[in-house]
Design an enzyme around this catalytic site. Structure first.
Site, PDB file in Angstrom:
ATOM      1  N   ILE A 153      27.703   5.801 -42.361  1.00  0.00           N
ATOM      2  CA  ILE A 153      26.504   5.037 -42.003  1.00  0.00           C
ATOM      3  C   ILE A 153      26.358   4.936 -40.482  1.00  0.00           C
ATOM      4  CG2 ILE A 153      25.392   2.763 -42.163  1.00  0.00           C
ATOM      5  CD1 ILE A 153      26.793   2.433 -44.883  1.00  0.00           C
ATOM      6  N   HIS A 154      27.470   4.786 -39.772  1.00  0.00           N
ATOM      7  CA  HIS A 154      27.416   4.696 -38.309  1.00  0.00           C
ATOM      8  C   HIS A 154      26.627   5.856 -37.703  1.00  0.00           C
ATOM      9  CE1 HIS A 154      31.221   2.018 -37.722  1.00  0.00           C
ATOM     10  NE2 HIS A 154      30.118   1.320 -37.777  1.00  0.00           N
ATOM     11  N   GLU A 155      25.805   5.542 -36.726  1.00  0.00           N
ATOM     12  CA  GLU A 155      25.032   6.547 -35.978  1.00  0.00           C
ATOM     13  C   GLU A 155      24.171   7.426 -36.872  1.00  0.00           C
ATOM     14  OE1 GLU A 155      24.639   6.521 -32.764  1.00  0.00           O
ATOM     15  OE2 GLU A 155      25.919   4.763 -32.764  1.00  0.00           O
ATOM     16  N   GLY A 156      23.625   6.832 -37.928  1.00  0.00           N
ATOM     17  CA  GLY A 156      22.712   7.547 -38.805  1.00  0.00           C
ATOM     18  C   GLY A 156      23.392   8.017 -40.073  1.00  0.00           C
ATOM     19  N   HIS A 170      20.818  12.878 -40.862  1.00  0.00           N
ATOM     20  CA  HIS A 170      21.345  14.073 -40.202  1.00  0.00           C
ATOM     21  C   HIS A 170      21.003  15.340 -40.972  1.00  0.00           C
ATOM     22  CE1 HIS A 170      23.246  11.905 -36.985  1.00  0.00           C
ATOM     23  NE2 HIS A 170      23.699  11.031 -37.860  1.00  0.00           N
TER      24      HIS A 170
END
Length: 596
Positions: A441-444, A449
């Protein structure tokens, strides 16, 4: 306790494969040598294993809380351990010497960081977020901003964050509502709320430098209206800025890192008569998202490293456990009076260990490869800068998402190897899993992506990104097809298999977009991302196999076994995924929400 990372593997990847020492032939790194690289790595290993790893469980069991005085409280052992990290000067890593940095290659600096991420994920995040913050400002900030905010971060006196998400917007940055009102003195007043801000409040540093996305007047709707601002906790004169902690988010893992809800400009700490937190514009108005991508892309690689490090730590812990835990007998041993054997003797346990090894060592090679691309981009001529920059753009969504998915699977397998002990708090592997579950979940999330890879990266500039990727993989395939570098035919066999997978990826990409309908083309973007990631990691394993060559010993035989596992068990999975993409399947697109 098992070491959280393999020094031998790092040395192999850095020196026997990537030839990091050759970077010292470039002017930027000419003052360095193999000796200085090793000194940094040895210091990192020593500090990570002695000051970070021993308090990993402590930070998990005693997460940050807000004291009666409104300040965030962390265990003293974490505070002192981070202070030791700062004292060692490791925050200076890859920064220019002119800014007080070590001017290390990024590939070496990232390898150094991986020790801390593997030893204590939550503790490592404070300093590494600050590094990304400082890198952005070093590139886009004014000389005054660099002197005021960047130099103290490099020294470790200030820490930094990135403030993007908002409670109502999540990853949809076009929908943020934080506002920036220009003032006559050139500053801005920032008002709004930011959510999920890692390291957003603490007492570990003299100051916290927030990089905040907000909308200034005249920018219009959507992401084109976003600007970027420096909004410090304390102004340069020491005055408290109007940044207020609303509360801490309590996560399933990575608990030692404060995760915050912050209010900007709610009047709690107003430094002026004009409402709002004081902010300083970075670069030009309405170009904030393009600047923030510098830190976001760096953070995406960082998340990939964190996922890899946690997967690696779990793998080594389960490997050590499997060697000493006795249970059961070989399937061809019928004598019940015979002694139980270490579980590492069982084929299925070896399968789980090989799977973990193939995931974590494959992921680490990918992350270090991307890090070296940063060094080549930074120091090369115009052509090399262009090519390495484009290749890095294509690989970034994979470098973030693939380890987040498959090194998490490695953690799941590490629990399985431990059996019932694996899901108890007495063993480290259950925490590694919880810590790592945040990284998809972190950074998208993966879906974002996948859209980025299939929707932008492989089709940009007329498909130049995909062409460069396949050309680069093709060069490895050609080298491997000549099996004179190895003592068997496996490299050539794997090269043929990889060539087929790459050809299918190219064909599926073209077919996906042949419909002319973006909704159809991108309906299975996540499957595309997963398949592309497996193909890229298979490429990394072929590269490692070529670096092994004819060398002998358990370490090199282990590399061969992991590569063999990946090609026989993992790479074939991509056929089904790419068939789905090429079929323009509408199963998910056509699903009515009422059915779900």
């Amino acid at each position: 306790m098992a070491a959280p990372l393999s020094r031998r593997d790092l040395e192999f990847l850095l020196y026997e494969w990537l030839d990091a020492e050759a970077l010292t032939g470039r002017e930027r790194f000419a003052e360095h040598s193999r000796e200085t690289f090793d000194a940094v790595l040895e210091l990192s290993e020593d500090l990570a294993t002695k000051r970070f790893a021993p308090v990993n469980k402590l930070g998990d069991q005693h997460e940050p809380y807000v004291g009666d005085d409104g300040k965030v409280v962390l265990p003293e052992e974490i505070t002192s351990g981070i202070a030791e990290f700062i004292k060692a000067g490791l925050t200076a890593g890859s920064f220019d010497e002119s800014l007080g940095g070590m001017q290390l290659p990024t590939v070496v600096s990232r390898a150094s960081s991986a020790w801390f991420q593997a030893a204590n994920a939550g503790m490592s995040s404070y300093a590494f977020l600050s590094v990304g913050n400082a890198n952005l400002l070093a590139e886009y900030g004014t000389p005054e901003q660099i002197d005021t905010w960047v130099r103290p971060m490099i020294e470790g006196r200030f820490f930094g964050t990135m403030c993007l998400s908002e409670p109502q917007a999540g990853s949809s940055l076009a929908d943020i509502t934080t506002k920036a009102q220009p003032q006559d003195d050139g500053t801005y007043r920032i008002t709004g709320t930011k959510m999920w801000i890692s390291a957003g409040e603490h007492e570990l540093s003299e100051n916290i430098v927030h990089l905040v996305l907000a909308k200034a007047p005249g920018g219009g709707p959507g992401v084109k209206g976003i600007s970027l601002f420096i909004v410090p906790k304390y102004l340069a004169d020491g005055t408290r800025n109007d940044v207020a902690l609303v509360g801490l988010n309590h996560k399933m893992g990575n608990r030692a890192t404060t995760n915050t809800l912050l209010n900007f400009g709610d009047g709690s700490h107003s430094p002026t008569d004009t409402p709002g937190a004081v902010g300083y514009l970075v670069g030009e108005e309405h170009r904030g998202l393009s600047y923030m991508f510098k830190m976001m892309n760096e953070a995406r690689i960082g998340v990939g490293f964190l996922a890899t490090a946690l997967g690696y730590a779990g793998y080594l812990a389960s490997l050590e456990y499997a060697k000493v835990r006795t249970q059961g007998r070989p399937v061809d041993q019928k004598d019940p009076a015979s002694k139980p054997v270490p579980i590492i003797e069982h084929a299925d346990v070896k399968r789980m260990l090989l799977a973990q090894k193939s995931y974590v060592e494959g992921a680490l090679s990918l992350e270090l490869y991307c890090s070296k691309l940063v060094d080549l981009q930074q120091t090369g001529d115009d052509d090399e800068r262009s090519r390495t920059g484009l290749l890095l753009d294509v690989l970034t969504p994979i470098a973030k998402s693939w380890p987040s998915q498959w090194c998490l699977e490695a953690n799941s397998l590490a629990i399985q190897v431990h059996g019932g002990y694996g899901y108890t708090k007495e063993f480290d592997v259950e925490q590694y899993y919880r810590d790592n579950r945040l990284n998809p979940i972190h950074e998208g999330a993966h879906g974002i992506h996948g859209l980025d890879l299939l929707g932008r990266k492989v089709v940009m500039a007329g498909g130049a990104g995909l062409s460069l990727l396949t050309e680069t993989i093709g060069a490895t395939i050609e080298r491997a097809a000549d099996n004179s570098q190895t003592d068997d035919t496996e490299a050539a066999e794997f090269a043929t298999q990889l060539r087929g997978a790459v050809d299918q990826l190219v064909a599926a990409t073209a077919t996906a977009w042949s419909s002319g309908d973006p909704a159809v083309a991108l309906a299975n973007a996540t499957a595309y991302l997963e398949a592309a990631g497996h193909i890229v990691v298979a490429w990394m394993w072929l590269e490692q196999l070529l670096a092994v060559g004819t060398k002998t010993g358990d370490f090199y035989d282990g590399k061969r076994a992991a590569a063999r596992y990946f090609y026989r068990y993992e790479l074939p999975k991509t056929r089904i995924q790419l068939d789905l993409v090429a079929a323009l399947d509408r199963t998910t697109l056509d699903a009515d929400p009422a059915w779900l």
